[in-house]
Design an enzyme around this catalytic site. Sequence first.
Site, PDB file in Angstrom:
ATOM      1  N   CYS A 176       0.746  -7.600  12.160  1.00 36.95           N
ATOM      2  CA  CYS A 176       1.083  -7.816  13.580  1.00 36.95           C
ATOM      3  C   CYS A 176       0.399  -9.057  14.138  1.00 36.95           C
ATOM      4  O   CYS A 176       0.258  -9.205  15.345  1.00 36.95           O
ATOM      5  CB  CYS A 176       0.693  -6.602  14.412  1.00 36.95           C
ATOM      6  SG  CYS A 176       1.832  -5.238  14.224  1.00 36.95           S
ATOM      7  N   ARG A 195       1.787 -12.205  -0.233  1.00 34.00           N
ATOM      8  CA  ARG A 195       0.457 -12.535   0.312  1.00 34.00           C
ATOM      9  C   ARG A 195      -0.129 -13.806  -0.265  1.00 34.00           C
ATOM     10  O   ARG A 195       0.228 -14.233  -1.357  1.00 34.00           O
ATOM     11  CB  ARG A 195      -0.520 -11.381  -0.031  1.00 34.00           C
ATOM     12  CG  ARG A 195      -0.110 -10.013   0.469  1.00 34.00           C
ATOM     13  CD  ARG A 195      -0.418  -9.837   1.922  1.00 34.00           C
ATOM     14  NE  ARG A 195      -0.051  -8.522   2.423  1.00 34.00           N
ATOM     15  CZ  ARG A 195      -0.769  -7.829   3.310  1.00 34.00           C
ATOM     16  NH1 ARG A 195      -1.885  -8.331   3.786  1.00 34.00           N
ATOM     17  NH2 ARG A 195      -0.351  -6.659   3.736  1.00 34.00           N
ATOM     18  N   SER A 199      -1.278  -3.511  10.674  1.00 32.72           N
ATOM     19  CA  SER A 199      -1.017  -4.452   9.587  1.00 32.72           C
ATOM     20  C   SER A 199       0.212  -5.307   9.897  1.00 32.72           C
ATOM     21  O   SER A 199       1.225  -4.782  10.367  1.00 32.72           O
ATOM     22  CB  SER A 199      -0.765  -3.678   8.294  1.00 32.72           C
ATOM     23  OG  SER A 199      -1.841  -2.826   8.045  1.00 32.72           O
ATOM     24  N   HIS A 242     -10.526  -1.921  11.700  1.00 33.73           N
ATOM     25  CA  HIS A 242      -9.451  -2.807  11.232  1.00 33.73           C
ATOM     26  C   HIS A 242      -9.254  -3.903  12.289  1.00 33.73           C
ATOM     27  O   HIS A 242      -8.288  -3.875  13.046  1.00 33.73           O
ATOM     28  CB  HIS A 242      -8.182  -1.953  11.071  1.00 33.73           C
ATOM     29  CG  HIS A 242      -7.069  -2.628  10.323  1.00 33.73           C
ATOM     30  ND1 HIS A 242      -5.758  -2.233  10.435  1.00 33.73           N
ATOM     31  CD2 HIS A 242      -7.073  -3.663   9.442  1.00 33.73           C
ATOM     32  CE1 HIS A 242      -5.007  -2.995   9.666  1.00 33.73           C
ATOM     33  NE2 HIS A 242      -5.762  -3.859   9.060  1.00 33.73           N
ATOM     34  N   ARG A 292       0.850  -1.193   0.000  1.00 37.34           N
ATOM     35  CA  ARG A 292       0.000   0.000   0.000  1.00 37.34           C
ATOM     36  C   ARG A 292       0.883   1.239   0.000  1.00 37.34           C
ATOM     37  O   ARG A 292       1.971   1.238   0.564  1.00 37.34           O
ATOM     38  CB  ARG A 292      -0.876   0.022   1.250  1.00 37.34           C
ATOM     39  CG  ARG A 292      -2.027  -0.940   1.218  1.00 37.34           C
ATOM     40  CD  ARG A 292      -2.909  -0.798   2.444  1.00 37.34           C
ATOM     41  NE  ARG A 292      -2.293  -1.299   3.654  1.00 37.34           N
ATOM     42  CZ  ARG A 292      -1.695  -0.569   4.561  1.00 37.34           C
ATOM     43  NH1 ARG A 292      -1.629   0.748   4.430  1.00 37.34           N
ATOM     44  NH2 ARG A 292      -1.162  -1.114   5.629  1.00 37.34           N
ATOM     45  N   TYR A 308      -1.668  -3.670  -6.750  1.00 34.77           N
ATOM     46  CA  TYR A 308      -1.399  -4.474  -5.556  1.00 34.77           C
ATOM     47  C   TYR A 308      -2.413  -4.303  -4.429  1.00 34.77           C
ATOM     48  O   TYR A 308      -2.764  -3.175  -4.074  1.00 34.77           O
ATOM     49  CB  TYR A 308      -0.001  -4.139  -5.004  1.00 34.77           C
ATOM     50  CG  TYR A 308       0.517  -5.251  -4.126  1.00 34.77           C
ATOM     51  CD1 TYR A 308       1.033  -6.405  -4.696  1.00 34.77           C
ATOM     52  CD2 TYR A 308       0.433  -5.187  -2.740  1.00 34.77           C
ATOM     53  CE1 TYR A 308       1.461  -7.464  -3.907  1.00 34.77           C
ATOM     54  CE2 TYR A 308       0.871  -6.244  -1.947  1.00 34.77           C
ATOM     55  CZ  TYR A 308       1.384  -7.377  -2.538  1.00 34.77           C
ATOM     56  OH  TYR A 308       1.806  -8.423  -1.770  1.00 34.77           O
ATOM     57  N   ASP A 320      -9.450  -9.427   9.331  1.00 35.37           N
ATOM     58  CA  ASP A 320      -8.906  -8.092   9.046  1.00 35.37           C
ATOM     59  C   ASP A 320      -9.867  -6.936   9.322  1.00 35.37           C
ATOM     60  O   ASP A 320      -9.423  -5.888   9.736  1.00 35.37           O
ATOM     61  CB  ASP A 320      -8.463  -8.041   7.574  1.00 35.37           C
ATOM     62  CG  ASP A 320      -7.524  -6.875   7.287  1.00 35.37           C
ATOM     63  OD1 ASP A 320      -6.634  -6.604   8.117  1.00 35.37           O
ATOM     64  OD2 ASP A 320      -7.681  -6.222   6.238  1.00 35.37           O
ATOM     65  N   LYS A 368      -9.524  -2.012   1.933  1.00 35.24           N
ATOM     66  CA  LYS A 368      -9.169  -0.838   2.743  1.00 35.24           C
ATOM     67  C   LYS A 368      -9.969   0.394   2.323  1.00 35.24           C
ATOM     68  O   LYS A 368     -10.425   1.180   3.156  1.00 35.24           O
ATOM     69  CB  LYS A 368      -7.672  -0.560   2.627  1.00 35.24           C
ATOM     70  CG  LYS A 368      -6.794  -1.734   2.985  1.00 35.24           C
ATOM     71  CD  LYS A 368      -7.028  -2.203   4.397  1.00 35.24           C
ATOM     72  CE  LYS A 368      -6.130  -3.381   4.751  1.00 35.24           C
ATOM     73  NZ  LYS A 368      -6.355  -3.864   6.102  1.00 35.24           N
TER      74      LYS A 368
HETATM   75  C1  OXD Z   1      -3.077  -4.455   5.599  1.00 33.58           C
HETATM   76  C2  OXD Z   1      -3.775  -5.576   4.953  1.00 33.58           C
HETATM   77  O1  OXD Z   1      -2.110  -3.947   5.017  1.00 33.58           O
HETATM   78  O2  OXD Z   1      -4.660  -6.151   5.605  1.00 33.58           O
HETATM   79  O3  OXD Z   1      -3.486  -4.075   6.692  1.00 33.58           O
HETATM   80  O4  OXD Z   1      -3.490  -5.898   3.792  1.00 33.58           O
HETATM   81 MN    MN Z   2      -5.184  -5.142   7.381  1.00 35.09          MN
END
Ligand code: OXD
Ligand code: MN
Length: 647
Positions: free
Chosen positions: A314, A431, A312, A290, A112, A261, A337, A270
């Site tokens: 974690c 991912r 993100s 989130h 991102r 991406y 998420d 998001k």
């Molecule tokens: C993030 C995701 O970056 O979930 O938080 O992809």
């Molecule tokens: Mn996320």
Amino acid sequence: MPEIIEQLKEMPLGNCALPRQNKNQQTNCGLYSHIRGTNVSFGNVSSLTPSVQAFVEESVALCQPDQVHICDGSEIENKILIKLMLDDGTIIPLPKYENCWLARTNPADVARVESRTFICTEHKDDTIPTPTEGVKGTLGNWISPSGFDQAIQERFPGCMKGRTMYVVPFSMGPLGSALSKIGIEITDSPYVVASMRIMARMGSPVLEHLRKQGDFVRALHSVGTPSNGVMEHPSWPCDPERTIILHKPAENLIVSYGSGYGGNSLLGKKCFALRIGSTIAKREGWLAEHMLILGITNPKGEKKYITAAFPSACGKTNLAMLNPSLPGYKVECVGDDIAWMKFDNDGILRAINPENGFFGVAPGTSIETNPIAMATIFKNTIFTNVAYTSDGGVYWEGMESSLAPNVEITDWLGNPWTKESGKPAAHPNSRFCTPAAQCPIIDTHWEDPKGVPISAILFGGRRPAGVPLIYESRSWSHGVFVGAAMRSESTAAAEHKGKVIMHDPFAMRPFFGYNFGHYVQHWLSMESRGNVPKIFHVNWFRKGSNGKFIWPGYGENSRVLEWILRRCSGEQCYTDAAIGRVPAEGHLNLANMKDDIDYQELFSLPKEFWLEEVAEIRNYFDSQVGSDLPEQIYEELKQLKERIAQI
Ligand code: OXD
Ligand code: MN
């Protein structure tokens, strides 16, 4: 070679694979229809509601694609897309698994891009608080309506020439749930279409539903073309230098250019579910967060649902799929998420997972850390930027123990790789994109249109020093303060360099759709709307004086969840500490752990550390949020400081 490639070998492209029916019958083949003079190669124009049609027409006029494909979400459509992507090199097959594919992006398009993500409102302070003079704001980026229009005009006219425009109808949340919302994404990327089909409920049923309920979020996406026309990675078109991600909440509009991406291009995630979602939630009186959602059942068969917000990368996916080490406990996953939470008529906070799949960080996911994810992801999955093995599989850092002997590894850039290469084999933000329904512990209620009742909300992050394993907030407003004061070590999910402890309030810093100060006020106001859950803060990542993690994490985190469940049932198993309620000694179940845990070290509250933490939070609030931060939050900070002074 997988069977589908064989089946598709002979399929003509740019053509509809379905048999043509008589003129009056509905057919997915749109060869004979046009939108603004542009051929509709797949799908029915008549399936679009007038407002969707208007959106498509405007987009065709602006982007000038060669043809339009209206997605129906069918299996055959997916096969056509897979074939297309195999032919142009976007993906390669992974014959070791069932229906799995590997995409390698342009190395300049791997995460991102927060610095190029903007919210457009008439007034700047509707989007971001005003930082102190000379201080750079870190709580989002604002763009004016004229800047918004200009950004589009500079990038979009003719940007889809030579390409197909896909119209992707999708629902965030189970189709038909009162908590769900619909979007239409227009994109020129078949990779995005195939990924959206995994991440959201996508296709014709959504269009049918739109006839009953007309509202939708408009989302326009193009991977773009560099202004000099030179595409360095033809198999992954993008325009990194001009990438921009725009949101206009007043019009429920998302416009994204230049990146293919993840969160930049799968616009339901998001952009919609968090940024636009949070603005809708504010208007309608609910929360778009989130957060993962999990259900946990204790040995007596009592089940509760918990949400948790971590920044993100974690460990949300790991916690959402926890394999409890405590005997008799069971965790079930609702989402990993995003949570949309709303009070029902009985004042119970209910949550849905608006997504339909997991877009999880691959490195670090392994049989040891997340066996449930490993049991989920090796079918019907699109992997991106992981390494490839000579036996037709995938590899990333953490998968060492599952590597078959003598396989050769090709890194995410397509180069031969060995352990001696000195670089990661998989990109740190690589991912897996995989259907949630495949998760062996998916909760039976994960698609319940009413949502699941939430008993506790967890905040947390990576805090190597000073922050104990778990504490409970003293009240709702103290809990909201804890969310606002969240900090965490940076990760690879965005474009940050190095490991610094960053402020990431509510794990939402990159995802706020409106002024953070107003967002905090909205959270405070939830207390007057229903029965608010308890709020906790967790930190699995504290390190001891030997530099090693004190707490083993993963399945052992079930011990922390057990304490949370007991607190939710009203057990007095806590003691008051300066920062909140912590487990009274002997009340966190540490029985039969492999290693001895230094409880004192795990829960110590070093006074110096906390004085500095309070000063840093104050500095952050003052310099970043100023008068937009509700007075109640300043009051919580003041009280925390007073309590710490007494340590
Ligand atoms: C993030 C995701 O970056 O979930 O938080 O992809
Ligand atoms: Mn996320």
